[in-house]
Design a protein around this motif. Structure first.
Motif, PDB file in Angstrom:
ATOM      1  N   LYS A 542     -59.937 -94.203 -85.804  1.00 21.29           N
ATOM      2  CA  LYS A 542     -61.121 -95.006 -86.133  1.00 21.29           C
ATOM      3  C   LYS A 542     -60.909 -96.489 -85.860  1.00 21.29           C
ATOM      4  O   LYS A 542     -61.817 -97.173 -85.390  1.00 21.29           O
ATOM      5  CB  LYS A 542     -61.487 -94.807 -87.612  1.00 21.29           C
ATOM      6  CG  LYS A 542     -61.974 -93.413 -87.960  1.00 21.29           C
ATOM      7  CD  LYS A 542     -62.286 -93.309 -89.447  1.00 21.29           C
ATOM      8  CE  LYS A 542     -63.345 -94.306 -89.892  1.00 21.29           C
ATOM      9  NZ  LYS A 542     -63.656 -94.170 -91.335  1.00 21.29           N
ATOM     10  N   SER A 543     -59.718 -97.019 -86.157  1.00 23.40           N
ATOM     11  CA  SER A 543     -59.464 -98.444 -85.942  1.00 23.40           C
ATOM     12  C   SER A 543     -57.972 -98.667 -85.725  1.00 23.40           C
ATOM     13  O   SER A 543     -57.141 -97.852 -86.122  1.00 23.40           O
ATOM     14  CB  SER A 543     -59.948 -99.265 -87.139  1.00 23.40           C
ATOM     15  OG  SER A 543     -59.201 -98.949 -88.302  1.00 23.40           O
ATOM     16  N   LYS A 545     -54.933-101.903 -85.742  1.00 26.60           N
ATOM     17  CA  LYS A 545     -54.508-103.270 -86.013  1.00 26.60           C
ATOM     18  C   LYS A 545     -53.112-103.482 -85.429  1.00 26.60           C
ATOM     19  O   LYS A 545     -52.294-102.568 -85.436  1.00 26.60           O
ATOM     20  CB  LYS A 545     -54.482-103.547 -87.520  1.00 26.60           C
ATOM     21  CG  LYS A 545     -55.843-103.540 -88.188  1.00 26.60           C
ATOM     22  CD  LYS A 545     -55.712-103.852 -89.670  1.00 26.60           C
ATOM     23  CE  LYS A 545     -57.074-103.853 -90.362  1.00 26.60           C
ATOM     24  NZ  LYS A 545     -56.938-104.133 -91.813  1.00 26.60           N
ATOM     25  N   ILE A 564     -59.854 -95.674 -79.464  1.00 25.53           N
ATOM     26  CA  ILE A 564     -60.742 -95.302 -80.553  1.00 25.53           C
ATOM     27  C   ILE A 564     -61.505 -94.029 -80.178  1.00 25.53           C
ATOM     28  O   ILE A 564     -62.087 -93.927 -79.096  1.00 25.53           O
ATOM     29  CB  ILE A 564     -61.737 -96.438 -80.868  1.00 25.53           C
ATOM     30  CG1 ILE A 564     -60.981 -97.727 -81.222  1.00 25.53           C
ATOM     31  CG2 ILE A 564     -62.664 -96.029 -82.006  1.00 25.53           C
ATOM     32  CD1 ILE A 564     -60.120 -97.612 -82.453  1.00 25.53           C
TER      33      ILE A 564
END
Length: 616
Positions: A542-543, A545, A564
């Motif tokens: 989903k994401s 970092k 993603i």
């Protein structure tokens, strides 16, 4: 006069026939042509007073329409050396042609290549040769992908003739099963040597496979500079004999000469030498040991026969794993043990088993299954678990090197024993001239000789223990050897940190039989590190970092293996990682950045819903 003329012509033609039969004796066709054309004129000038008499025209060869002994520039030469940038035309060479008649290159393109397929269904069902634009070697002005027939239309009425064949206009190199990152450097090395580069793709990608860099389409290969791409029919099993026959046809019709075949990934190692032999090349590795360079069981036999230490092992053939206990007893092994597929790659299907249940389970999974290379697996390998640290020793093999094989760089692997296997954290490049690695260098060279590697690149993966008293690594034992360029951009990093060393130039030279240029020393001037960035969760991504790896001071390059929306999993084998990062700098700096790249990378996932009756 007739007797002198006929005798002289027969003598010259016999000389040409002898030159073709005995080997690489090159006779200039224009010189012979002038001799044949001027003999009647010389005789006439001596026997008559007609000094302005014209020499009789020699008719075109019936076996090659449009050709004559005093031919103009051929279609091949127009393609390779066009007169100008406008649409090239071919002057008629047939004595019966109408004066002033010209033919466009497009109309006679089939003389070099087969006709273009217009129906997409035909492209998928037939072997094809893909190009960009209208010409086979120069596609700067063409951006349209074209798929041609492999066999061009050719009429040969009299195949046996005493005439000089068309000269070879282009030397060529075959890249077998290429990947984009390595292709770019190999194409550049080939261009510097004036080589035409042809890709052979055993399993074509129709665009449905992700990671086009690793599974490139024909269009992607052409866009990075590949000249031609040969593909078998879509979905069919790759036939090495059919491929060789098609390449020989292309070689004859386009006036090419293949100099070498380069394997670009593990699954192509044994095919490449067989294909080279079928093409009539001599710069191929030992064919009798082709299977030993791919099958890890036969690999151990060859290395052990050379007097080098290998791990204890057994071949297990029972599909239920019932022969595990007997093998452990006869080998006198204790847990943990290693169970692996015999023709694997990239740490795929390699399991560290800590008890009988795990060993039986993984053996049963491997036996009679389909391996990572797409071939059916007939047995599983059970091996002793080797202690020590793991290394990769990269080498180049060529008769022009001092010992036949030369170690170029050494990589130390840092791994963790987790999830039933050894998982990479980072790999660092070391100095092969350091006396601490001397026994590893000597052992790796012996392994290459044992499995018959004579041309090209190789890498030996092994384990060794550090002797504190002698301050050096000792007792090396082979894990496996690969007769190809090492993966993970190791060669690229070596080229950037070792002054005067270009591994891709060396690879092309070795496979073509050219002398390999060596630097004065293989000592790296900076530390290179390959960091493996894992995902610690399973699910739909989903994401992300921490993927801005350019922030790291020693950053060199990186590649994201997931995006993603993709499915991610806890990393085990090489291709299950989320990203790779490469760093170059001072030793303490690159190790710090390698840890930062791993620790600061975080992902959020959406758990997959488990369908009823199925396990996650």
């Amino acid at each position: 006069r007739r007797i002198i003329l006929i005798t002289t012509q027969i003598h010259i033609r016999r000389t040409l026939f002898y030159a073709q039969a005995v080997g690489p004796i090159f006779v200039s066709q224009p010189i012979v042509t002038n001799c044949l054309l001027n003999i009647p004129s010389i005789i006439n000038s001596k026997s008559t007073h007609h000094h302005n008499s014209m020499s009789p025209a020699i008719p075109s060869s019936p076996g090659r329409p449009g050709r004559s002994h005093s031919r103009g520039q051929s279609l091949s030469e127009f393609v390779l050396n066009p007169i100008d940038d406008t649409a090239p035309t071919i002057p008629p060479t047939d004595s019966g042609s109408v004066e002033g008649e010209e033919t466009t290159l497009t109309e006679h393109h089939e003389a070099l290549m087969g006709a273009e397929y217009k129906n997409p269904n035909s492209i998928f069902k037939q072997p094809t040769l893909a190009t960009l634009g209208d010409t086979p070697f120069h596609h700067e002005d063409g951006d349209k992908l074209e798929h041609h027939r492999v066999v061009a239309t050719e009429i040969v009425a009299h195949p046996v003739q005493f005439e000089t064949p068309e000269p070879i206009l282009q030397n060529a190199l075959v890249l077998l099963d290429p990947r984009i990152p390595d292709c770019i450097h190999l194409i550049e090395a080939g261009k510097k040597r004036g080589l035409m580069i042809m890709a052979v793709v055993p399993k074509p990608n129709d665009g449905s496979k992700a990671l086009v860099e690793f599974f490139p389409t024909a269009e992607a290969l052409l866009e990075v500079g590949m000249h031609q791409v040969y593909e078998p029919p879509m979905g069919s099993k790759f036939d090495i004999v059919e491929c060789a026959a098609n390449l020989k046809t292309i070689e004859a019709q386009q006036n090419l000469r293949f100099l070498g075949v380069v394997p670009c990934r593990e699954a192509a190692v044994d095919f490449s030498d067989i294909l080279g032999a079928l093409l009539g090349l001599t710069v191929v590795n030992d064919l009798g040991l082709a299977s030993a360079r791919r099958d890890k069981g036969l690999m151990k036999v060859a290395v052990a026969n050379a007097g080098l230490r290998v791990a204890k092992y057994a071949r297990l053939t029972q599909s239920d794993g019932s022969d595990v206990l007997k093998a452990l007893d006869e080998l006198d092994l204790q847990y943990p043990v290693v169970v692996k597929t015999p023709r694997g790659m990239s740490t795929m299907d390699v399991y560290i088993c800590n008890n009988e249940g795990e060993a039986v389970q993984h053996t049963a999974e491997i036996v009679r299954s389909v391996g990572p290379d797409g071939r059916k697996t007939q047995y599983a390998l059970l091996e002793e678990f080797l202690v020590g640290e793991e290394f990769a020793i990269n080498l180049v093999a060529s008769p022009t090197t001092p010992r036949g094989v030369q170690v170029t760089d050494v990589w130390l692997y840092h791994k963790l024993n987790t999830d039933g296997t050894m998982v990479n954290t980072y790999q660092e490049m070391c100095d092969p001239h350091d006396r601490a690695f001397s026994s590893l260098v000597q052992y790796a060279e012996g392994v290459c000789r044992a499995v018959g590697i004579k041309y090209g690149m190789a890498h030996v993966e092994l384990k060794a223990v550090f002797d504190e008293n002698r301050q050096k690594w000792s007792n090396p034992v082979m894990i496996e050897v690969g007769a190809r360029l090492a993966g993970g951009r190791k060669s690229i990093m070596a080229g950037e940190t070792i002054p005067g060393w270009n591994p891709f130039d060396a690879m092309v030279d070795a496979h073509c039989g050219f002398p390999v240029r060596m630097p004065p020393s293989f000592k790296p001037v900076k530390k290179a590190v390959h960091a493996f960035v894992p995902s610690d969760k399973n699910g739909i991504l989903k994401s992300i970092k921490g993927d801005d790896f350019e922030r790291l001071p020693t950053y060199n390059s990186h590649i994201m293996l997931r995006k993603i929306g993709d499915r991610v999993e806890r990393a085990r084998d090489i291709m299950s990682f989320a990203a790779f990062v490469w760093l170059i700098g001072e030793p303490e700096d690159v190790k710090r950045d390698a840890n930062r790249a791993r620790d600061e990378f975080q992902v959020e996932v959406e758990l997959e819903t488990v369908q009823e009756g199925k396990s996650p």
